[in-house]
Design an enzyme around this catalytic site. Sequence first.
Site, short mmCIF file in Angstrom:
data_model
loop_
_atom_site.label_atom_id
_atom_site.label_comp_id
_atom_site.label_asym_id
_atom_site.label_seq_id
_atom_site.Cartn_x
_atom_site.Cartn_y
_atom_site.Cartn_z
N ASP A 7 0.95 -1.34 0.06
CA ASP A 7 0.21 -0.16 0.16
C ASP A 7 1.16 1.38 -0.01
OD1 ASP A 7 1.02 0.44 2.66
OD2 ASP A 7 -1.13 0.28 3.48
N CYS A 64 3.05 -3.35 4.15
CA CYS A 64 2.26 -2.33 4.23
C CYS A 64 3.11 -1.78 5.56
CB CYS A 64 0.63 -2.61 4.67
SG CYS A 64 0.39 -3.63 6.07
N THR A 66 2.62 -1.91 8.95
CA THR A 66 2.74 -2.90 9.89
C THR A 66 2.85 -4.26 9.28
OG1 THR A 66 0.57 -3.27 10.29
CG2 THR A 66 1.85 -1.68 11.51
N HIS A 97 7.13 -25.20 8.51
CA HIS A 97 6.09 -26.00 9.55
C HIS A 97 4.88 -25.67 8.84
CE1 HIS A 97 8.28 -26.47 13.38
NE2 HIS A 97 9.20 -26.61 12.47
N HIS A 133 3.18 -31.96 10.13
CA HIS A 133 2.81 -30.58 9.41
C HIS A 133 1.82 -30.55 8.47
CE1 HIS A 133 5.92 -29.29 11.88
NE2 HIS A 133 6.88 -29.58 11.36
C1 RB5 Z 1 -1.78 2.65 6.48
O1 RB5 Z 1 -2.08 3.98 7.03
C2 RB5 Z 1 -1.69 1.57 7.28
O2 RB5 Z 1 -2.87 1.50 8.11
C3 RB5 Z 1 -1.37 0.40 6.97
O3 RB5 Z 1 -0.14 0.70 5.98
C4 RB5 Z 1 -1.17 -1.13 7.49
O4 RB5 Z 1 -0.11 -0.67 8.64
C5 RB5 Z 1 -2.12 -1.52 8.01
O5 RB5 Z 1 -2.31 -2.58 8.75
#
Ligand code: RB5
Length: 148
Positions: A7, A64, A66, A97, A133
Amino acid sequence: MIAIGCDHAATDYKKKIESHLNGRGIAFEDFGAGESDCCDYPEYAEKVADAVKSGRCEKGILICGTGIGMCIAANKVRGIRCALCHDVFSAKACRLHNDANVLALGQRTMGIENVLEIVDAFLDTSFSEEERHVRRLGGIADIERRNS
Ligand code: RB5
């Protein structure tokens, strides 16, 4: 062929991962997002997950802020086993696994050197094929069937 998507929070790491894959001679298909797009991660998670589910791509990488949103969204697609990894041990384990077929990463939470090591570990490790597994993956598939 590796499917890759991100993203707006992770276009820099997507470029760096692509350049790393180019350096290793690994083919990839970029499903976006582009740099100018402010976007919603589920759209790109689904594109990459669909490419893996259909067999067009062998594995996927999603980035993204996180990695969490991408991971949650990709795992809604039947047959996708997406793992959010912050370390090389987990990247190897998710292949050995869990036979993870998509890797999720966070640009805001991880350093790029760590990310590239994790990408290598994910791509270079095979599923162990051990009976226990395989049985557990069958259990995951059963949950999918019961919820579709
Ligand atoms: C975008 O601001 C952020 O929410 C997205 O990149 C991500 O971290 C969502 O899980």
